[in-house]
Design an enzyme around this catalytic site. Sequence first.
Site, PDB file in Angstrom:
ATOM      1  N   TYR A 165      -5.707 -13.882  14.621  1.00 10.87           N
ATOM      2  CA  TYR A 165      -4.459 -14.069  13.861  1.00 10.87           C
ATOM      3  C   TYR A 165      -4.183 -15.564  13.648  1.00 10.87           C
ATOM      4  O   TYR A 165      -3.935 -15.998  12.520  1.00 10.87           O
ATOM      5  CB  TYR A 165      -3.273 -13.408  14.569  1.00 10.87           C
ATOM      6  CG  TYR A 165      -2.003 -13.543  13.749  1.00 10.87           C
ATOM      7  CD1 TYR A 165      -1.833 -12.800  12.584  1.00 10.87           C
ATOM      8  CD2 TYR A 165      -1.000 -14.433  14.122  1.00 10.87           C
ATOM      9  CE1 TYR A 165      -0.688 -12.945  11.807  1.00 10.87           C
ATOM     10  CE2 TYR A 165       0.147 -14.579  13.350  1.00 10.87           C
ATOM     11  CZ  TYR A 165       0.297 -13.831  12.192  1.00 10.87           C
ATOM     12  OH  TYR A 165       1.430 -13.985  11.414  1.00 10.87           O
ATOM     13  N   ARG A 180       0.823  -1.229   0.000  1.00 11.42           N
ATOM     14  CA  ARG A 180       0.000   0.000   0.000  1.00 11.42           C
ATOM     15  C   ARG A 180       0.844   1.260   0.000  1.00 11.42           C
ATOM     16  O   ARG A 180       0.455   2.275  -0.541  1.00 11.42           O
ATOM     17  CB  ARG A 180      -0.925   0.010   1.225  1.00 11.42           C
ATOM     18  CG  ARG A 180      -2.015  -1.030   1.191  1.00 11.42           C
ATOM     19  CD  ARG A 180      -2.700  -1.157   2.531  1.00 11.42           C
ATOM     20  NE  ARG A 180      -1.732  -1.502   3.570  1.00 11.42           N
ATOM     21  CZ  ARG A 180      -2.011  -1.705   4.837  1.00 11.42           C
ATOM     22  NH1 ARG A 180      -3.260  -1.596   5.252  1.00 11.42           N
ATOM     23  NH2 ARG A 180      -1.057  -2.021   5.687  1.00 11.42           N
ATOM     24  N   VAL A 204       9.942 -13.491  13.752  1.00 11.84           N
ATOM     25  CA  VAL A 204      10.881 -12.774  12.896  1.00 11.84           C
ATOM     26  C   VAL A 204      10.838 -11.302  13.307  1.00 11.84           C
ATOM     27  O   VAL A 204       9.752 -10.733  13.439  1.00 11.84           O
ATOM     28  CB  VAL A 204      10.475 -12.864  11.401  1.00 11.84           C
ATOM     29  CG1 VAL A 204      11.574 -12.293  10.513  1.00 11.84           C
ATOM     30  CG2 VAL A 204      10.128 -14.295  11.002  1.00 11.84           C
TER      31      VAL A 204
END
Length: 250
Positions: free
Chosen positions: A158, A42, A191
């Site tokens: 999630y 985006r 990560v």
Amino acid sequence: MNEATMPRPGSIALVTGASSGIGAATAQALAALGCRVICAGRRADRVEEVAAGLGDKGLPLVLDVTDPASIDGALASLSHDWREIAILVNNAGGDKGGRERFDQGDIEDWVGTIETNVTGLIRITYAVISGMIERDLGHIVNIGSVSGFTPYAGGTIYAGSKYAVHGFSESLRKDYRGTGIRVTEVLPGLVRTEFAFQRWEGDPKKAQKFYDDFGECLVPEDIANTIAFAVSQPPNVVISQLVVLPNAAP
Ligand code: NDP
Ligand code: 8X3
């Protein structure tokens, strides 16, 4: 199976969420394999920066995976020599407002996470796969998560989204088994990226603490290298799932 499914100089890859973290590192890793990489996201300034770093192998593409018109418009804007996408890395994702008990989260955040991580991934795949079918050539790499097989408190949405990615990916692989289209799911552990900063937008200290408390995390290049490995396998091989963890992960 077609030999050309392995990346060759000039093979075209589309990486969603290439403006940051795993996606930006993946764009670099695929360019290092010789691919020309469409860097999608985006934030125009960020995709432009990442694509510029790849020289003539990079092309920025502003799109929002939650917006069908944005996807259609962006893909339609590709010039003829960038249209034959051979590798799709469905990486765009997030967890805005996540790590909260279900009733204490914001319903719009919950729905937004599903629209990004699941519906958006499906929309992009649907838009790109018809060309892969025509050419009998393609590799789709979906970024799942260890949350896609390990639920946790605060992870209803999630983890739920990544369970969906998990089921979608393996079923998709089976839909196209034996054809020139291969499907891989990469399931990372923690990560260190902008991910936690997006989740706790407005509270960067909390995000920083989340990573610091965990200790040694993976870095985006670890996942990018894994993706490069998966797409470089010979045509008789499909890496269906790869779980990648920090060495110290419990
Ligand atoms: P980042 O926050 O660093 O990157 C997320 C990327 O997704 C950004 O480039 C962002 O770009 C893009 N994105 C988010 N929403 C949209 C949208 N609606 N349309 C287009 N692009 C979008 O996080 P990571 O690199 O860590 O995350 C990448 C993937 O890895 C995600 O799917 C995540 O779930 C997964 N993952 C991450 C783990 C981690 O510990 N970090 C562990 C396991 C999986 P922009 O804002 O410019 O649109
Ligand atoms: C897992 C991301 O930050 O919830 O995909 O561990 S996090």
